[in-house]
Design an enzyme around this catalytic site. Structure first.
Site, PDB file in Angstrom:
ATOM      1  N   TYR A   6       6.832  -4.532  15.893  1.00 43.86           N
ATOM      2  CA  TYR A   6       6.623  -4.453  14.444  1.00 43.86           C
ATOM      3  C   TYR A   6       7.479  -3.338  13.851  1.00 43.86           C
ATOM      4  O   TYR A   6       7.521  -2.234  14.394  1.00 43.86           O
ATOM      5  CB  TYR A   6       5.143  -4.147  14.140  1.00 43.86           C
ATOM      6  CG  TYR A   6       4.200  -5.311  14.357  1.00 43.86           C
ATOM      7  CD1 TYR A   6       4.577  -6.418  15.098  1.00 43.86           C
ATOM      8  CD2 TYR A   6       2.925  -5.288  13.805  1.00 43.86           C
ATOM      9  CE1 TYR A   6       3.712  -7.483  15.280  1.00 43.86           C
ATOM     10  CE2 TYR A   6       2.049  -6.341  13.981  1.00 43.86           C
ATOM     11  CZ  TYR A   6       2.447  -7.443  14.718  1.00 43.86           C
ATOM     12  OH  TYR A   6       1.595  -8.483  14.901  1.00 43.86           O
ATOM     13  N   LYS A  49      32.071  28.405   3.673  1.00 49.15           N
ATOM     14  CA  LYS A  49      32.443  26.982   3.698  1.00 49.15           C
ATOM     15  C   LYS A  49      33.836  26.836   4.255  1.00 49.15           C
ATOM     16  O   LYS A  49      34.744  27.542   3.820  1.00 49.15           O
ATOM     17  CB  LYS A  49      32.398  26.406   2.280  1.00 49.15           C
ATOM     18  CG  LYS A  49      32.609  24.914   2.237  1.00 49.15           C
ATOM     19  CD  LYS A  49      33.446  24.450   1.059  1.00 49.15           C
ATOM     20  CE  LYS A  49      34.933  24.727   1.244  1.00 49.15           C
ATOM     21  NZ  LYS A  49      35.792  24.107   0.238  1.00 49.15           N
ATOM     22  N   ARG A  61       0.810  -1.230   0.000  1.00 46.15           N
ATOM     23  CA  ARG A  61       0.000   0.000   0.000  1.00 46.15           C
ATOM     24  C   ARG A  61       0.842   1.278   0.000  1.00 46.15           C
ATOM     25  O   ARG A  61       0.335   2.367  -0.205  1.00 46.15           O
ATOM     26  CB  ARG A  61      -0.953  -0.012   1.211  1.00 46.15           C
ATOM     27  CG  ARG A  61      -2.119  -0.944   1.027  1.00 46.15           C
ATOM     28  CD  ARG A  61      -2.877  -1.166   2.326  1.00 46.15           C
ATOM     29  NE  ARG A  61      -2.169  -2.082   3.208  1.00 46.15           N
ATOM     30  CZ  ARG A  61      -2.539  -2.335   4.470  1.00 46.15           C
ATOM     31  NH1 ARG A  61      -3.580  -1.730   4.997  1.00 46.15           N
ATOM     32  NH2 ARG A  61      -1.852  -3.189   5.202  1.00 46.15           N
ATOM     33  N   ASN A  99       0.978   1.855   7.045  1.00 50.46           N
ATOM     34  CA  ASN A  99       0.758   1.003   5.889  1.00 50.46           C
ATOM     35  C   ASN A  99       0.800   1.753   4.570  1.00 50.46           C
ATOM     36  O   ASN A  99       1.117   1.193   3.543  1.00 50.46           O
ATOM     37  CB  ASN A  99      -0.582   0.267   6.005  1.00 50.46           C
ATOM     38  CG  ASN A  99      -0.558  -0.734   7.136  1.00 50.46           C
ATOM     39  OD1 ASN A  99       0.331  -1.578   7.203  1.00 50.46           O
ATOM     40  ND2 ASN A  99      -1.486  -0.614   8.064  1.00 50.46           N
TER      41      ASN A  99
HETATM   42  C1  UD1 Z   1      -1.440  -7.559  12.408  1.00 55.62           C
HETATM   43  C2  UD1 Z   1      -2.172  -8.417  13.435  1.00 55.62           C
HETATM   44  C3  UD1 Z   1      -3.429  -7.688  13.866  1.00 55.62           C
HETATM   45  C4  UD1 Z   1      -3.086  -6.329  14.412  1.00 55.62           C
HETATM   46  C5  UD1 Z   1      -2.269  -5.529  13.411  1.00 55.62           C
HETATM   47  C6  UD1 Z   1      -1.781  -4.269  14.071  1.00 55.62           C
HETATM   48  C7  UD1 Z   1      -1.758 -10.769  12.913  1.00 55.62           C
HETATM   49  C8  UD1 Z   1      -2.269 -11.973  12.265  1.00 55.62           C
HETATM   50  N1  UD1 Z   1      -2.516  -9.674  12.830  1.00 55.62           N
HETATM   51  O1  UD1 Z   1      -2.266  -7.447  11.261  1.00 55.62           O
HETATM   52  O2  UD1 Z   1      -4.105  -8.438  14.865  1.00 55.62           O
HETATM   53  O3  UD1 Z   1      -4.269  -5.625  14.745  1.00 55.62           O
HETATM   54  O4  UD1 Z   1      -1.133  -6.298  12.977  1.00 55.62           O
HETATM   55  O5  UD1 Z   1      -1.091  -3.453  13.158  1.00 55.62           O
HETATM   56  O6  UD1 Z   1      -0.687 -10.788  13.502  1.00 55.62           O
HETATM   57  N2  UD1 Z   1       5.190  -9.456   8.799  1.00 55.62           N
HETATM   58  C9  UD1 Z   1       6.270 -10.276   8.568  1.00 55.62           C
HETATM   59  N3  UD1 Z   1       6.090 -11.437   7.890  1.00 55.62           N
HETATM   60  C10 UD1 Z   1       4.860 -11.834   7.453  1.00 55.62           C
HETATM   61  C11 UD1 Z   1       3.769 -11.001   7.706  1.00 55.62           C
HETATM   62  C12 UD1 Z   1       3.951  -9.826   8.390  1.00 55.62           C
HETATM   63  O7  UD1 Z   1       7.388  -9.952   8.948  1.00 55.62           O
HETATM   64  O8  UD1 Z   1       4.785 -12.918   6.863  1.00 55.62           O
HETATM   65  C13 UD1 Z   1       5.388  -8.202   9.539  1.00 55.62           C
HETATM   66  C14 UD1 Z   1       5.088  -6.979   8.708  1.00 55.62           C
HETATM   67  O9  UD1 Z   1       6.276  -6.499   8.100  1.00 55.62           O
HETATM   68  C15 UD1 Z   1       4.580  -5.990   9.743  1.00 55.62           C
HETATM   69  C16 UD1 Z   1       3.944  -6.881  10.791  1.00 55.62           C
HETATM   70  O10 UD1 Z   1       4.493  -8.147  10.619  1.00 55.62           O
HETATM   71  O11 UD1 Z   1       5.625  -5.262  10.345  1.00 55.62           O
HETATM   72  C17 UD1 Z   1       2.434  -6.918  10.675  1.00 55.62           C
HETATM   73  O12 UD1 Z   1       2.067  -7.420   9.435  1.00 55.62           O
HETATM   74  P1  UD1 Z   1       0.778  -6.913   8.685  1.00 55.62           P
HETATM   75  O13 UD1 Z   1       0.588  -7.731   7.474  1.00 55.62           O
HETATM   76  O14 UD1 Z   1       0.832  -5.455   8.541  1.00 55.62           O
HETATM   77  O15 UD1 Z   1      -0.316  -7.340   9.765  1.00 55.62           O
HETATM   78  P2  UD1 Z   1      -1.794  -6.859   9.826  1.00 55.62           P
HETATM   79  O16 UD1 Z   1      -2.578  -7.550   8.794  1.00 55.62           O
HETATM   80  O17 UD1 Z   1      -1.827  -5.380   9.873  1.00 55.62           O
END
Ligand code: UD1
Ligand code: CA
Length: 456
Positions: free
Chosen positions: A100, A349, A15, A225
């Site tokens: 995160y 400078k 996004r 995001n």
């Molecule tokens: C996640 C949470 C959700 C929470 C939200 C808060 C889960 C299943 N869901 O959802 O409950 O409300 O964050 O922002 O945990 N990432 C990885 N590897 C992956 C997937 C994600 O490293 O395979 C990392 C992403 O880089 C990011 C974080 O994990 O920093 C969250 O991933 P994202 O896909 O944004 O999670 P959400 O769907 O927002």
């Protein structure tokens, strides 16, 4: 329990609509992930593991100087899967704090409180009350307020969707339990991913205590995001820094129009006008005043000095009571002693100006050592570059450089010397004497000004 921090940063960040990996997007001039690493460090953990994947090499290269353990998640199969990648490196006696890479504003104090609530048989969760919880996992509590599970937005039915308490994703979990629960995760859900959040229901099932901590400020756990949220987080960061300064006694004209993007140390009664940007390591002495539109980077400004509006200052030292600008540019190595004036459209400078010296208008001073009480006239230029090398100009105490002077370096102007306006000085000028270089003025008596051709 010894603390291990695990930062999830492998997501793609579609996004963002950007070629730059999401966790490298800048907040206050630093990558999002760098903010999270810095906050992690403040907790003095035994180890910091960063799970990376998308834009992998670029992320690692950009943050190569960080002492963290990089864990590759080659395929992004969900937050639970991301955590699994790091588990072989984490011993069972550790408490794992999951952060995160795209939640950059979370503060040390909040994390400490979360860690304190966790233990060998207790998991703690950071939650947040939201006006609009769309996109967030929902915290499902029972009638007694105990947490039962987390339901992802995409898996939630109408009852769960009405819940306003969202999951920040940040949690502290004992590693032994975490390892066991991760092994049981499935991906039978709306996104076909291994959800880390599913471990909460497993804990409840095993009667392991789940302690929620509700974040005091929703802004602290804002996730980034897209570019819109990036700007929101930047605004929140901006206000946080301005607030700290105001509480430290700085007068901030408008906290929404001040950007502090580094380490700032301030004396008493500092005044910052609107649209000031302070970057890197900046030190402002007592009563320093910074006019609107100034950009100051890695610079020390001593007591009572004033920057008039629209100055760009980088790696400079500005002595007490100096007056700079408007529209001055001080580049790396500019060193002003006390009571120096550098005025509009003056660029300095790698040059020193001694106490009380003035260069008030339209000048370039590069690679110069200028003594005390020197007056540099308007339009003076140190010709420091011959196309191959840079050369030095030296100007003695009390010298007076007439306007429009070209000082062809290497050249030395003596103490108390006077240089006539419009001179090109390529040879040293002695102390205390007038030196000038100027062609003879000519008047052509018979000359007639041309007249316009009549229209044909
Ligand atoms: C996640 C949470 C959700 C929470 C939200 C808060 C889960 C299943 N869901 O959802 O409950 O409300 O964050 O922002 O945990 N990432 C990885 N590897 C992956 C997937 C994600 O490293 O395979 C990392 C992403 O880089 C990011 C974080 O994990 O920093 C969250 O991933 P994202 O896909 O944004 O999670 P959400 O769907 O927002
Ligand atoms: Ca997701």
């Amino acid at each position: 329990m010894p603390l291990t921090i695990l930062i999830l940063a492998a997501g793609q960040g579609k996004r963002m609509q950007s070629d730059l990996p999401k966790v490298l997007q800048p907040l206050a001039g630093r990558p999002l992930l760098k903010h999270v690493i810095d906050t992690s460090r403040a907790l003095a953990p035994a180890a910091i593991h960063v799970v990376y994947g998308h834009g992998g090499e670029r992320v690692r290269d950009t943050l190569a100087g960080e002492h963290v353990d990089w864990v590759l998640q080659a395929e992004q199969l969900g937050t639970g899967h991301a955590v699994m990648q790091a588990m072989p490196r984490i011993a069972d006696d550790q408490l794992v704090l999951v952060l995160y890479g795209d939640v950059p504003l979370v503060q040390t104090g909040t994390l400490e409180a979360l860690v304190e609530r966790a233990g060998p048989q207790t998991l703690s969760l950071l939650t947040v009350m939201l006006e609009d919880p769309s996109g967030y996992g929902r915290i499902v509590r029972d009638t007694q307020g105990r947490v039962r599970a987390i339901v992802e937005h995409k898996d939630a039915g109408p009852t769960d969707l009405a819940i306003r308490e969202g999951n920040t994703g940040i949690m502290a979990v004992p590693a032994g339990l975490l390892r066991r629960w991760l092994a049981r995760l499935g991906k039978d859900n709306a996104q076909g991913e291994y959800y880390l959040t599913d471990i909460v229901a497993m804990a409840v099932e095993e009667q392991v205590e789940v302690v929620p901590l509700v974040a005091a400020l929703a802004t602290e756990v804002l996730g980034v995001n897209d570019k819109l949220q990036l700007a929101e987080v930047e605004a929140a960061y901006r206000l946080r820094r301005a607030r700290e300064l105001m509480l430290a006694g700085v007068t901030v004209c408008d906290p929404a129009r001040l950007d502090v993007r580094g380490e700032l140390s301030v004396g008493r009664d500092v005044f910052l006008d609107v649209n000031v940007v302070l970057e890197g390591h900046v030190v402002l002495g007592d009563r320093v005043r910074i006019g609107s539109g100034c950009v100051v980077r890695n610079t020390r400004i001593e007591a009572d000095a004033e920057l008039h509006p629209y100055c760009v200052i980088e790696r400079a030292e500005i002595g007490p009571n100096c007056v700079v600008g408007p529209y001055a540019r001080l580049r790396p190595g500019a060193k002003l002693a006390r009571d120096v004036h550098v005025g509009n459209f003056v660029e300095v400078k790698k040059s020193e100006l001694g106490e009380g010296s003035k260069a008030n208008h339209l000048s370039y001073l590069g690679d110069a050592v200028i003594g005390q009480g020197v007056n540099v006239g308007a339009g003076t230029i140190t010709c420091n570059y011959d196309g191959a090398n840079k050369w030095q100009t030296t100007i003695g105490d009390g010298a007076f450089i007439g306007s429009g002077t070209m000082l062809v370096a290497p050249v030395r102007i003596g103490a108390g010397a006077t240089i006539g306006a419009g001179s090109t000085i390529a040879k040293d000028a002695p102390d205390g004497q007038l030196t000038l270089e100027r062609s003879k003025q000519l008047t052509v008596a018979s000359w007639k000004r041309p007249t316009k051709n009549p229209k044909r």
